[in-house]
Design a protein around this motif. Sequence first.
Motif, PDB file in Angstrom:
ATOM      1  N   GLY A  55      13.311 -28.610  71.654  1.00 51.56           N
ATOM      2  CA  GLY A  55      12.901 -29.949  71.259  1.00 51.56           C
ATOM      3  C   GLY A  55      12.387 -30.791  72.408  1.00 51.56           C
ATOM      4  N   LYS A  56      12.074 -30.150  73.530  1.00 48.06           N
ATOM      5  CA  LYS A  56      11.564 -30.878  74.698  1.00 48.06           C
ATOM      6  C   LYS A  56      10.066 -31.133  74.589  1.00 48.06           C
ATOM      7  CE  LYS A  56      15.141 -29.120  77.730  1.00 48.06           C
ATOM      8  NZ  LYS A  56      15.467 -28.235  78.843  1.00 48.06           N
ATOM      9  N   THR A  57       9.365 -30.269  73.870  1.00 44.87           N
ATOM     10  CA  THR A  57       7.936 -30.470  73.628  1.00 44.87           C
ATOM     11  C   THR A  57       7.668 -30.309  72.135  1.00 44.87           C
ATOM     12  OG1 THR A  57       7.405 -28.126  73.969  1.00 44.87           O
ATOM     13  CG2 THR A  57       7.258 -29.563  75.891  1.00 44.87           C
ATOM     14  N   ARG A  58       6.590 -30.929  71.692  1.00 43.34           N
ATOM     15  CA  ARG A  58       6.190 -30.824  70.296  1.00 43.34           C
ATOM     16  C   ARG A  58       5.409 -29.525  70.106  1.00 43.34           C
ATOM     17  NH1 ARG A  58       2.833 -33.935  67.874  1.00 43.34           N
ATOM     18  NH2 ARG A  58       4.101 -34.487  66.092  1.00 43.34           N
ATOM     19  N   ILE A  59       5.461 -29.011  68.918  1.00 44.19           N
ATOM     20  CA  ILE A  59       4.628 -27.861  68.588  1.00 44.19           C
ATOM     21  C   ILE A  59       3.192 -28.360  68.473  1.00 44.19           C
ATOM     22  CG2 ILE A  59       4.948 -28.068  66.095  1.00 44.19           C
ATOM     23  CD1 ILE A  59       5.061 -24.986  66.021  1.00 44.19           C
ATOM     24  N   ASP A  60       2.238 -27.576  68.924  1.00 45.36           N
ATOM     25  CA  ASP A  60       0.835 -27.961  68.787  1.00 45.36           C
ATOM     26  C   ASP A  60       0.138 -26.995  67.837  1.00 45.36           C
ATOM     27  OD1 ASP A  60       0.354 -25.628  70.285  1.00 45.36           O
ATOM     28  OD2 ASP A  60      -0.064 -26.717  72.129  1.00 45.36           O
ATOM     29  N   GLY A  61      -1.121 -27.275  67.561  1.00 45.40           N
ATOM     30  CA  GLY A  61      -1.874 -26.468  66.609  1.00 45.40           C
ATOM     31  C   GLY A  61      -1.954 -25.001  66.989  1.00 45.40           C
ATOM     32  N   GLU A  62      -2.168 -24.731  68.261  1.00 46.47           N
ATOM     33  CA  GLU A  62      -2.295 -23.344  68.703  1.00 46.47           C
ATOM     34  C   GLU A  62      -0.991 -22.570  68.504  1.00 46.47           C
ATOM     35  OE1 GLU A  62      -2.129 -20.589  72.526  1.00 46.47           O
ATOM     36  OE2 GLU A  62      -2.506 -22.720  72.894  1.00 46.47           O
ATOM     37  N   LEU A  63       0.129 -23.173  68.897  1.00 41.51           N
ATOM     38  CA  LEU A  63       1.412 -22.505  68.737  1.00 41.51           C
ATOM     39  C   LEU A  63       1.745 -22.327  67.263  1.00 41.51           C
ATOM     40  CD1 LEU A  63       3.801 -21.197  70.106  1.00 41.51           C
ATOM     41  CD2 LEU A  63       4.836 -23.470  70.360  1.00 41.51           C
ATOM     42  N   ASP A  64       1.424 -23.334  66.454  1.00 37.76           N
ATOM     43  CA  ASP A  64       1.630 -23.210  65.011  1.00 37.76           C
ATOM     44  C   ASP A  64       0.851 -22.026  64.454  1.00 37.76           C
ATOM     45  OD1 ASP A  64       2.264 -24.425  62.156  1.00 37.76           O
ATOM     46  OD2 ASP A  64       0.125 -23.936  62.231  1.00 37.76           O
ATOM     47  N   LEU A  65      -0.403 -21.889  64.844  1.00 38.71           N
ATOM     48  CA  LEU A  65      -1.223 -20.780  64.333  1.00 38.71           C
ATOM     49  C   LEU A  65      -0.651 -19.430  64.741  1.00 38.71           C
ATOM     50  CD1 LEU A  65      -4.783 -22.261  64.954  1.00 38.71           C
ATOM     51  CD2 LEU A  65      -3.686 -21.850  62.727  1.00 38.71           C
ATOM     52  N   ARG A  66      -0.188 -19.325  65.967  1.00 42.18           N
ATOM     53  CA  ARG A  66       0.383 -18.059  66.437  1.00 42.18           C
ATOM     54  C   ARG A  66       1.667 -17.718  65.681  1.00 42.18           C
ATOM     55  NH1 ARG A  66      -1.638 -16.202  71.408  1.00 42.18           N
ATOM     56  NH2 ARG A  66      -3.169 -17.596  72.342  1.00 42.18           N
TER      57      ARG A  66
END
Length: 106
Positions: A55-66
């Motif tokens: 929970g230290k960083t938000r998920i981004d679009g690239e990580l979501d896609l992977r």
Amino acid sequence: MSKSSTTTDTSDWLHIPHAGEMLVSEFMEPLKLDTPALAQAIAVDPVRLQAMIDGKTRIDGELDLRLSRYFRMSEGFFLRLQTSAELRTAKRALNGELERIQPRAA
């Protein structure tokens, strides 16, 4: 008449899990995947993945896609988990202030 602000006891409220917690509990633990193995499978830095899990960083679009591709989920699945948790947390933090806002007439 008292002008003190209303306080709500939040000790009995349920914990709102973020996307990283859901990733671990609903995907990684049942499949016995650790962070390094998942990071390798989706070709991301394990430190980056662990930061999202913690929970230290938000998920981004690239990580979501992977992640969505790897776990055969719809694109945006993990982003929606994150957004849902953030909205519930914000609503809880507003502690009833939204009810004081009158919607604009059409």
